[in-house]
Design a protein around this motif. Structure first.
Motif, PDB file in Angstrom:
ATOM      1  N   THR A  29       4.418  -4.378  16.540  1.00  0.00           N
ATOM      2  CA  THR A  29       3.859  -5.360  16.525  1.00  0.00           C
ATOM      3  C   THR A  29       2.721  -5.818  15.845  1.00  0.00           C
ATOM      4  N   ALA A  30       2.628  -6.468  15.225  1.00  0.00           N
ATOM      5  CA  ALA A  30       1.760  -6.348  13.882  1.00  0.00           C
ATOM      6  C   ALA A  30       1.837  -7.669  13.108  1.00  0.00           C
ATOM      7  N   VAL A  31       0.737  -8.416  12.167  1.00  0.00           N
ATOM      8  CA  VAL A  31       0.686  -9.096  11.159  1.00  0.00           C
ATOM      9  C   VAL A  31       1.022  -8.943  10.015  1.00  0.00           C
ATOM     10  N   TYR A  32       2.340  -9.578   9.266  1.00  0.00           N
ATOM     11  CA  TYR A  32       3.040  -9.604   8.266  1.00  0.00           C
ATOM     12  C   TYR A  32       2.943 -10.145   7.618  1.00  0.00           C
TER      13      TYR A  32
ATOM     14  N   PHE B 146       3.782  -5.590   3.712  1.00  0.00           N
ATOM     15  CA  PHE B 146       3.119  -4.852   4.737  1.00  0.00           C
ATOM     16  C   PHE B 146       2.625  -5.254   6.166  1.00  0.00           C
ATOM     17  N   ARG B 147       2.268  -4.580   6.741  1.00  0.00           N
ATOM     18  CA  ARG B 147       1.642  -5.234   8.287  1.00  0.00           C
ATOM     19  C   ARG B 147       0.934  -4.608   8.628  1.00  0.00           C
ATOM     20  N   GLN B 148      -0.763  -5.117   9.576  1.00  0.00           N
ATOM     21  CA  GLN B 148      -1.467  -4.917  10.003  1.00  0.00           C
ATOM     22  C   GLN B 148      -1.890  -4.975  12.057  1.00  0.00           C
ATOM     23  N   ALA B 149      -1.866  -4.375  12.567  1.00  0.00           N
ATOM     24  CA  ALA B 149      -1.887  -4.356  13.855  1.00  0.00           C
ATOM     25  C   ALA B 149      -3.769  -4.511  14.317  1.00  0.00           C
ATOM     26  N   PRO B 150      -3.904  -5.231  15.367  1.00  0.00           N
ATOM     27  CA  PRO B 150      -5.237  -5.255  16.127  1.00  0.00           C
ATOM     28  C   PRO B 150      -6.201  -3.449  15.872  1.00  0.00           C
ATOM     29  N   GLY B 151      -7.326  -3.471  14.976  1.00  0.00           N
ATOM     30  CA  GLY B 151      -8.162  -2.484  15.298  1.00  0.00           C
ATOM     31  C   GLY B 151      -7.443  -1.076  14.292  1.00  0.00           C
ATOM     32  N   LYS B 152      -5.662  -1.622  13.152  1.00  0.00           N
ATOM     33  CA  LYS B 152      -5.780  -0.344  12.768  1.00  0.00           C
ATOM     34  C   LYS B 152      -5.396  -1.027  10.956  1.00  0.00           C
ATOM     35  N   GLU B 153      -5.355   0.275  10.410  1.00  0.00           N
ATOM     36  CA  GLU B 153      -5.238  -0.160   8.618  1.00  0.00           C
ATOM     37  C   GLU B 153      -4.000  -0.796   8.227  1.00  0.00           C
ATOM     38  N   ARG B 154      -4.028  -1.509   7.125  1.00  0.00           N
ATOM     39  CA  ARG B 154      -2.753  -2.136   6.572  1.00  0.00           C
ATOM     40  C   ARG B 154      -2.327  -1.102   6.694  1.00  0.00           C
ATOM     41  N   GLU B 155      -0.189  -1.134   6.476  1.00  0.00           N
ATOM     42  CA  GLU B 155       0.269  -0.313   6.325  1.00  0.00           C
ATOM     43  C   GLU B 155       1.301  -0.868   5.885  1.00  0.00           C
ATOM     44  N   PHE B 156       2.341   0.184   4.927  1.00  0.00           N
ATOM     45  CA  PHE B 156       3.071   0.031   4.150  1.00  0.00           C
ATOM     46  C   PHE B 156       4.279  -0.075   5.025  1.00  0.00           C
ATOM     47  N   VAL B 157       5.432  -1.381   4.311  1.00  0.00           N
ATOM     48  CA  VAL B 157       6.737  -1.581   5.101  1.00  0.00           C
ATOM     49  C   VAL B 157       7.581  -1.133   4.931  1.00  0.00           C
ATOM     50  N   ALA B 158       7.912  -2.249   3.741  1.00  0.00           N
ATOM     51  CA  ALA B 158       8.843  -1.701   2.649  1.00  0.00           C
ATOM     52  C   ALA B 158       8.929  -2.601   1.360  1.00  0.00           C
ATOM     53  N   THR B 159       9.713  -2.016   0.034  1.00  0.00           N
ATOM     54  CA  THR B 159       8.945  -2.985  -1.790  1.00  0.00           C
ATOM     55  C   THR B 159      10.559  -3.197  -1.996  1.00  0.00           C
ATOM     56  N   ILE B 160      10.139  -3.618  -3.236  1.00  0.00           N
ATOM     57  CA  ILE B 160      11.771  -3.730  -3.815  1.00  0.00           C
ATOM     58  C   ILE B 160      11.237  -3.990  -4.950  1.00  0.00           C
ATOM     59  N   ARG B 161      12.049  -3.131  -5.827  1.00  0.00           N
ATOM     60  CA  ARG B 161      11.390  -3.753  -7.063  1.00  0.00           C
ATOM     61  C   ARG B 161      11.845  -4.717  -8.093  1.00  0.00           C
ATOM     62  N   ARG B 162      11.263  -4.722  -9.491  1.00  0.00           N
ATOM     63  CA  ARG B 162      12.311  -6.079 -10.192  1.00  0.00           C
ATOM     64  C   ARG B 162      13.726  -5.990 -10.187  1.00  0.00           C
ATOM     65  N   GLY B 163      13.571  -4.713 -10.606  1.00  0.00           N
ATOM     66  CA  GLY B 163      15.419  -3.830 -10.810  1.00  0.00           C
ATOM     67  C   GLY B 163      16.065  -3.839  -9.544  1.00  0.00           C
ATOM     68  N   GLY B 164      15.704  -4.268  -7.767  1.00  0.00           N
ATOM     69  CA  GLY B 164      16.632  -4.491  -7.035  1.00  0.00           C
ATOM     70  C   GLY B 164      16.499  -3.421  -6.153  1.00  0.00           C
ATOM     71  N   SER B 165      16.177  -2.062  -6.571  1.00  0.00           N
ATOM     72  CA  SER B 165      15.712  -0.955  -5.761  1.00  0.00           C
ATOM     73  C   SER B 165      14.742  -0.676  -4.178  1.00  0.00           C
ATOM     74  N   THR B 166      14.896   0.169  -3.489  1.00  0.00           N
ATOM     75  CA  THR B 166      14.280  -0.284  -2.181  1.00  0.00           C
ATOM     76  C   THR B 166      13.641   0.963  -1.665  1.00  0.00           C
ATOM     77  N   TYR B 167      12.758   1.144  -1.179  1.00  0.00           N
ATOM     78  CA  TYR B 167      11.751   1.882  -0.977  1.00  0.00           C
ATOM     79  C   TYR B 167      11.290   1.403   1.108  1.00  0.00           C
ATOM     80  N   TYR B 168      11.747   2.714   1.932  1.00  0.00           N
ATOM     81  CA  TYR B 168      11.318   2.303   3.092  1.00  0.00           C
ATOM     82  C   TYR B 168      10.065   3.739   3.615  1.00  0.00           C
TER      83      TYR B 168
END
Length: 125
Positions: free
Chosen positions: A90-93, A37-59
């Motif tokens: 630009t954000a904190v990841y 996830f990432r969060q820029a100043p003044g914004k909510e935390r935003e989803f960036v990517a996920t990988i499941r235990r089996g290896g599948s991914t989503y963006y």
């Protein structure tokens, strides 16, 4: 004690690349669903990517085709390869982990029980 430690952030020019790493301890890594996830100043935390235990991914569309999440279960580490970076990236990841099984991708912050401390990514010329 569960620990997630991110590294690899920094300053990069627009169009450049950066790879973030997140090392996990205190958990059975291969049984985790992992996210970035990432969060820029003044914004909510935003989803960036996920990988499941089996290896599948989503963006989300905002990073699809530019970012790649991967995992190395032998090293207890999840990575985020970021290409074609833009100033709006630009954000904190933050990396995140969750051990609860779900028949879906986890793209909400509340889906995850464990979080790292964050690493700053700045995209600027």
């Amino acid at each position: 004690q569960v620990q997630l430690v991110e590294s690899g952030g920094g300053l990069v020019q627009p169009g450049g690349s950066l790879t973030l790493s997140c090392a996990a301890s205190g958990l059975t890594f291969s049984s985790l669903d992992l996210g970035w996830f990432r969060q820029a100043p003044g914004k909510e935390r935003e989803f960036v990517a996920t990988i499941r235990r089996g290896g599948s991914t989503y963006y989300p569309d905002s990073v699809k085709g530019r970012f790649t999440i991967s995992r190395d279960n032998a090293k207890n580490t999840v990575y985020l390869q970021m290409n074609s970076l833009r100033p709006e990236d630009t954000a904190v990841y933050y990396c995140s982990a969750d051990s609860n099984y779900a028949y879906r991708y986890k793209f909400l912050a509340r889906d995850y029980d464990y979080w790292g401390q964050g690493t700053q990514v700045t995209v600027s010329s």
